[in-house]
Design a protein around this motif. Sequence first.
Motif, PDB file in Angstrom:
ATOM      1  N   SER A   9       1.294  -4.162   4.973  1.00  0.00           N
ATOM      2  CA  SER A   9       2.233  -5.280   3.652  1.00  0.00           C
ATOM      3  C   SER A   9       3.512  -4.544   2.932  1.00  0.00           C
ATOM      4  O   SER A   9       4.396  -5.417   3.128  1.00  0.00           O
ATOM      5  N   SER A  10       4.296  -2.948   3.962  1.00  0.00           N
ATOM      6  CA  SER A  10       5.529  -3.262   3.503  1.00  0.00           C
ATOM      7  C   SER A  10       6.253  -3.888   4.173  1.00  0.00           C
ATOM      8  O   SER A  10       7.109  -4.572   4.314  1.00  0.00           O
ATOM      9  N   THR A  11       5.837  -3.827   5.734  1.00  0.00           N
ATOM     10  CA  THR A  11       6.632  -4.503   6.522  1.00  0.00           C
ATOM     11  C   THR A  11       6.995  -5.738   5.831  1.00  0.00           C
ATOM     12  O   THR A  11       7.599  -6.572   6.241  1.00  0.00           O
ATOM     13  N   VAL A  15      10.021  -8.260   5.151  1.00  0.00           N
ATOM     14  CA  VAL A  15      10.229  -9.793   6.411  1.00  0.00           C
ATOM     15  C   VAL A  15      10.510 -10.849   5.607  1.00  0.00           C
ATOM     16  O   VAL A  15      11.427 -11.601   5.307  1.00  0.00           O
ATOM     17  N   ASN A  16       9.746 -11.048   4.452  1.00  0.00           N
ATOM     18  CA  ASN A  16      10.243 -12.053   2.979  1.00  0.00           C
ATOM     19  C   ASN A  16      11.217 -11.707   2.676  1.00  0.00           C
ATOM     20  O   ASN A  16      11.863 -13.115   2.548  1.00  0.00           O
ATOM     21  N   GLN A  17      12.100 -10.469   2.306  1.00  0.00           N
ATOM     22  CA  GLN A  17      12.928 -10.256   2.125  1.00  0.00           C
ATOM     23  C   GLN A  17      14.470 -10.527   2.484  1.00  0.00           C
ATOM     24  O   GLN A  17      15.123 -11.606   2.393  1.00  0.00           O
ATOM     25  N   GLU A  60      11.754  -0.784  13.605  1.00  0.00           N
ATOM     26  CA  GLU A  60      10.987   0.519  14.028  1.00  0.00           C
ATOM     27  C   GLU A  60       9.404   0.845  13.338  1.00  0.00           C
ATOM     28  O   GLU A  60       9.230   1.334  14.015  1.00  0.00           O
ATOM     29  N   ARG A  61       9.259  -0.028  12.855  1.00  0.00           N
ATOM     30  CA  ARG A  61       7.971  -0.337  12.449  1.00  0.00           C
ATOM     31  C   ARG A  61       7.006   1.482  11.862  1.00  0.00           C
ATOM     32  O   ARG A  61       6.172   1.925  12.697  1.00  0.00           O
ATOM     33  N   ASN A 143       5.805  -0.951  -2.211  1.00  0.00           N
ATOM     34  CA  ASN A 143       5.607  -2.344  -2.269  1.00  0.00           C
ATOM     35  C   ASN A 143       6.355  -2.992  -3.689  1.00  0.00           C
ATOM     36  O   ASN A 143       5.296  -4.048  -4.269  1.00  0.00           O
ATOM     37  N   TYR A 144       7.533  -2.980  -4.305  1.00  0.00           N
ATOM     38  CA  TYR A 144       7.969  -3.219  -5.240  1.00  0.00           C
ATOM     39  C   TYR A 144       8.561  -4.393  -5.142  1.00  0.00           C
ATOM     40  O   TYR A 144      10.343  -4.437  -5.589  1.00  0.00           O
TER      41      TYR A 144
END
Length: 149
Positions: A9-11, A15-17, A60-61, A143-144
């Motif tokens: 979810s964070s990744t 990516v969306n950013q 890096e994931r 996640n904000y």
Amino acid sequence: MNHSLILQSSTTQLVNQLVFFDEEKKFFLMQYISDDSKEQKRADQILSVYTTSLEKIISERQEGSLNSMVLIGSEVTLRYEDDGYEEKYTIVFPHRADPSKSWISFLSPMGLQLLMTKMNETYEFVVPSGHIGVKIQEIKYMNYGDIDK
């Protein structure tokens, strides 16, 4: 929720950013920063470095990478060097800023200075009353960092 799902979810959010800044950065900066070309240029340069940092973190994931530096969506605990007082801020997009929750825009003077800082490092920040030393005590990606308006 398991760590794998949180990381995924964070990744996705990071990516969306990246996509957002690639496609909308110029318009976004014009919307939130006055016609002061010097201020827009500074923010543009910071965002260019930021997106390069995001690309590295995404490649890096690893959960540790998410908390390695302050990102849009991170909660950061800082300690003031002069008196030891600690304060937490969450760095968010401007439309999500909410002082009552200590959510500050990454485009605010403090937000721009906190963006990409690293844990256990000491920084000298410019504040209205001069300069102040702060140490980054903790960074948690919360996640904000969503870009929805």
